[in-house]
Design an enzyme around this catalytic site. Structure first.
Site, short mmCIF file in Angstrom:
data_model
loop_
_atom_site.label_atom_id
_atom_site.label_comp_id
_atom_site.label_asym_id
_atom_site.label_seq_id
_atom_site.Cartn_x
_atom_site.Cartn_y
_atom_site.Cartn_z
N GLY A 187 -1.07 4.24 -4.75
CA GLY A 187 -0.91 2.81 -5.96
C GLY A 187 -0.01 3.01 -7.30
N PHE B 297 -3.87 3.86 -0.01
CA PHE B 297 -4.27 4.66 1.19
C PHE B 297 -5.53 5.29 0.74
CE2 PHE B 297 -5.04 7.24 4.95
CZ PHE B 297 -5.12 6.15 6.15
N VAL C 272 1.11 -1.17 0.12
CA VAL C 272 0.43 0.00 0.48
C VAL C 272 0.67 1.00 0.11
CG1 VAL C 272 -1.58 1.50 1.52
CG2 VAL C 272 -1.69 -1.31 1.20
N CYS C 273 0.54 2.64 -1.00
CA CYS C 273 1.49 3.59 -0.74
C CYS C 273 0.38 4.41 -0.93
CB CYS C 273 2.03 3.70 -1.86
SG CYS C 273 1.03 3.78 -3.43
N TYR C 274 0.73 5.66 -1.22
CA TYR C 274 -0.66 7.54 -1.70
C TYR C 274 -1.46 6.49 -2.88
CZ TYR C 274 3.26 9.19 0.67
OH TYR C 274 4.36 9.62 2.26
#
Length: 106
Positions: free
Chosen positions: A71, A96, A67-69
């Site tokens: 995708g 996220f 998971v990042c900001y």
């Protein structure tokens, strides 16, 4: 594509289902301040400082959802983890920012 060296992109809903049904590890790769301000419940925060330890101690048979900001960065990280021997690696599309619109955060 060989699953052992690649990853799959999945939606927020599929990620939540994997977490609930398969006890997937939710690996948050955002910066520490962003993680502190909110993250997926039971997620693991992975930084350069704890990356080697995470890889050494992880159950590589367990699904891993990166998971990042939004995708984007998670795709490169997911590819990296696949190359490190994780068998079931996913990049969460939307990141996220999309998760928090749909599900509770910690």
């Amino acid at each position: 594509m060989n699953q052992a060296t690649s990853f799959k992109r999945i939606s927020i809903t599929e990620s939540k289902q994997l977490q609930d049904d398969s006890n997937a590890v939710m690996a948050d790769i955002r910066d520490p301040q962003s993680y502190e301000n909110g993250h997926i419940p039971d997620s693991v925060h992975i930084t350069n400082d704890n990356l080697a330890e995470f890889i050494a101690n992880a159950d590589k048979e367990r699904p891993l959802v990166v998971v990042c900001y939004h995708g984007n960065s998670s795709q490169q990280a997911a590819q990296f983890f696949a190359g490190e021997g994780f068998n079931d690696v996913y990049s969460m599309d939307g990141g996220f920012e999309a998760w928090k619109l749909q599900y509770p955060v910690a």
